[in-house]
Write an enzyme that holds these catalytic residues in place. Structure first.
Site, PDB file in Angstrom:
ATOM      1  N   LYS A   1       0.823  -1.220   0.000  1.00  0.00           N
ATOM      2  CA  LYS A   1       0.000   0.000   0.000  1.00  0.00           C
ATOM      3  C   LYS A   1       0.855   1.267   0.000  1.00  0.00           C
ATOM      4  CE  LYS A   1      -4.412  -1.677   1.696  1.00  0.00           C
ATOM      5  NZ  LYS A   1      -5.508  -1.565   2.656  1.00  0.00           N
TER       6      LYS A   1
ATOM      7  N   LYS B   1      -5.725  -9.588  -5.496  1.00  0.00           N
ATOM      8  CA  LYS B   1      -6.977  -9.852  -4.778  1.00  0.00           C
ATOM      9  C   LYS B   1      -8.000  -8.750  -5.044  1.00  0.00           C
ATOM     10  CE  LYS B   1      -6.874  -7.616  -0.385  1.00  0.00           C
ATOM     11  NZ  LYS B   1      -7.862  -7.455   0.626  1.00  0.00           N
TER      12      LYS B   1
ATOM     13  N   LYS C   1     -11.244  -3.199  -2.110  1.00  0.00           N
ATOM     14  CA  LYS C   1     -12.002  -1.945  -2.171  1.00  0.00           C
ATOM     15  C   LYS C   1     -11.132  -0.820  -2.682  1.00  0.00           C
ATOM     16  CE  LYS C   1     -13.870  -2.814   2.125  1.00  0.00           C
ATOM     17  NZ  LYS C   1     -12.690  -2.668   2.944  1.00  0.00           N
TER      18      LYS C   1
HETATM   19  P1  ATP Z   1      -8.873  -2.371   1.350  1.00  0.00           P
HETATM   20  O1  ATP Z   1      -8.704  -2.445  -0.131  1.00  0.00           O
HETATM   21  O2  ATP Z   1      -9.329  -1.040   1.845  1.00  0.00           O
HETATM   22  O3  ATP Z   1      -7.709  -2.956   2.114  1.00  0.00           O
HETATM   23  P2  ATP Z   1     -10.279  -4.792   1.333  1.00  0.00           P
HETATM   24  O4  ATP Z   1     -11.287  -4.886   0.268  1.00  0.00           O
HETATM   25  O5  ATP Z   1      -8.963  -5.475   1.129  1.00  0.00           O
HETATM   26  O6  ATP Z   1     -10.070  -3.284   1.671  1.00  0.00           O
HETATM   27  P3  ATP Z   1     -10.590  -5.152   4.164  1.00  0.00           P
HETATM   28  O7  ATP Z   1     -11.462  -4.195   4.840  1.00  0.00           O
HETATM   29  O8  ATP Z   1      -9.134  -4.897   4.243  1.00  0.00           O
HETATM   30  O9  ATP Z   1     -10.979  -5.322   2.630  1.00  0.00           O
HETATM   31  O10 ATP Z   1     -10.888  -6.623   4.672  1.00  0.00           O
HETATM   32  C1  ATP Z   1     -12.024  -7.026   5.399  1.00  0.00           C
HETATM   33  C2  ATP Z   1     -12.094  -8.526   5.460  1.00  0.00           C
HETATM   34  O11 ATP Z   1     -12.376  -9.061   4.163  1.00  0.00           O
HETATM   35  C3  ATP Z   1     -10.784  -9.198   5.923  1.00  0.00           C
HETATM   36  O12 ATP Z   1     -11.106 -10.307   6.723  1.00  0.00           O
HETATM   37  C4  ATP Z   1     -10.162  -9.637   4.643  1.00  0.00           C
HETATM   38  O13 ATP Z   1      -9.284 -10.724   4.825  1.00  0.00           O
HETATM   39  C5  ATP Z   1     -11.382 -10.020   3.820  1.00  0.00           C
HETATM   40  N1  ATP Z   1     -11.103  -9.865   2.397  1.00  0.00           N
HETATM   41  C6  ATP Z   1     -10.761  -8.718   1.762  1.00  0.00           C
HETATM   42  N2  ATP Z   1     -10.576  -8.924   0.461  1.00  0.00           N
HETATM   43  C7  ATP Z   1     -10.811 -10.262   0.253  1.00  0.00           C
HETATM   44  C8  ATP Z   1     -10.784 -11.101  -0.904  1.00  0.00           C
HETATM   45  N3  ATP Z   1     -10.475 -10.613  -2.083  1.00  0.00           N
HETATM   46  N4  ATP Z   1     -11.078 -12.407  -0.741  1.00  0.00           N
HETATM   47  C9  ATP Z   1     -11.405 -12.909   0.468  1.00  0.00           C
HETATM   48  N5  ATP Z   1     -11.438 -12.174   1.602  1.00  0.00           N
HETATM   49  C10 ATP Z   1     -11.150 -10.866   1.502  1.00  0.00           C
END
Ligand code: ATP
Ligand code: LTN
Length: 325
Positions: free
Chosen positions: A111, A192, A195
């Site tokens: 990041k 992955k 968001k």
């Molecule tokens: P950001 O991009 O802001 O980091 P994010 O979409 O990666 O957000 P988080 O808020 O960081 O999501 O994660 C919330 C939960 O969702 C965590 O338990 C994380 O492991 C899970 N998660 C996030 N992205 C994935 C994915 N692509 N597949 C499965 N689990 C996910």
């Protein structure tokens, strides 16, 4: 009953990865475990975010929690910043963690890459996450695969603190699903679904209409050999679609691969399964978004309960390090 805690950042609209990797499993937990689920708004400040967006996305994330089936009578649902014990404990843990171990966190490296100025909070973010977990004496943390390293740090900090100051914290364990732990971006299937970094076409949001879901799945990046096979290295796009279908239906990805002879029919089945999986969530979300009072009431009740648990744990840690009472 074991105590579980987890959280999602309100950094955007929640997506299919958040649902399969986290939310859906939390819902299954709320009757068997003593469950605490928060919206980690302070974590969302580690990257730039408009104040109004943070406020509205926090409320929207809470509506998504409820829409996914979390029930404020069965689980403690709250906003991280409403319970200041998290940040108080975080300081004690920052003085337990080392600079070097934080620099080694892969999410910090990813990041922070390419940014002219990296916020100090992005470096200390995993320590605040450790505080989120330890301040509830949580035993298990249901998360997606990307959080493995952060939970390992939380464990190490708990063990180090206990070793230095005497038994204070419960040492938590990660709880990561076998299937659905890492849903990939539909446009960049080696990354992955996220968001903050995925493009709109790479993401399936919980609020997407059936038509939008069908269109995004149809346009998902695959490869040109038209052989349906589960092989994450050689065929990341097709494997991701199989993984999504596996997660939605309960069948294994290899077994599903045998059922399809071309990409078009696989995509059709994935779209249909995701549309049906998310339909009740989206319908309930639409109702809740016109009823912020219900969402706010759930959060207020959750914060009160959360604080009643976090307060004594923080006091225990403050006492252990020698803060004057
Ligand atoms: P950001 O991009 O802001 O980091 P994010 O979409 O990666 O957000 P988080 O808020 O960081 O999501 O994660 C919330 C939960 O969702 C965590 O338990 C994380 O492991 C899970 N998660 C996030 N992205 C994935 C994915 N692509 N597949 C499965 N689990 C996910
Ligand atoms: N770092 C996590 C979000 C998060 C979290 C937590 C998850 C913050 N605090 C406590 C589980 C437990 C993320 O970026 N997904």
């Amino acid at each position: 009953m074991s105590r579980v805690l987890s959280g999602i950042q309100p950094s955007g609209v929640l997506h299919l990865g958040n649902y399969l990797g986290a939310l859906r499993r939390w819902v299954q937990r709320q009757d068997v475990d003593d469950a605490y689920f928060c919206i980690v708004d302070l974590h969302a400040l580690t990257l730039d975010i408009e104040p109004e967006a943070l406020r509205s996305q926090t409320l929207d994330a809470a509506a998504s929690y409820l829409a996914a089936g979390l029930d404020p009578d069965r689980a403690v649902l709250f906003v991280q910043s409403h319970v200041p014990e998290h940040t108080s404990l975080s300081w004690l843990l920052e003085c337990t963690a080392s600079y070097g171990e934080l620099l080694r966190m892969t999410q910090f490296k990813d990041k922070g890459k390419g940014q002219a100025s990296v916020r100090a909070g992005l470096l200390t973010y995993p320590v605040l996450m450790a505080a989120d977990i330890l301040v509830y004496d949580a035993q298990r943390v249901p998360v997606g695969d990307d959080q493995r390293q952060h939970i390992e740090l939380a464990r190490n900090l708990a063990i180090r603190f206990n070793g230095r100051y005497g038994e204070t914290f419960v040492v938590p364990a990660a709880d990561i699903p076998d299937v659905g732990a890492r849903i990939m971006d539909l446009q960049q299937p080696t990354k992955k679904m996220s968001k903050s970094t995925s493009t709109p076409q790479g993401l399936i949001n919980l609020t997407d209409s059936p038509d939008e879901i069908a269109r995004k799945v149809r346009r998902a990046v695959t490869d040109t050999d038209n052989e349906v096979r589960y092989d994450t290295e050689a065929k990341p796009g097709i494997s991701n679609l199989l993984e999504i279908l596996a997660s939605a239906t309960g069948a294994g990805p290899d077994e599903l691969a045998d059922r399809f002879s071309d990409y078009g029919s696989l995509k059709g089945a994935v779209a249909e399964a995701v549309i049906e999986l998310l339909r009740p969530v989206r319908e309930s979300y639409e109702e809740l978004s016109s009823d912020p009072g219900t969402v706010r009431a759930a959060l207020a009740k959750g914060a009160e309960k959360a604080q009643s648990v976090a307060g004594p744990v923080l006091a225990r840690a403050q006492d252990a390090v020698g803060l004057l009472k």
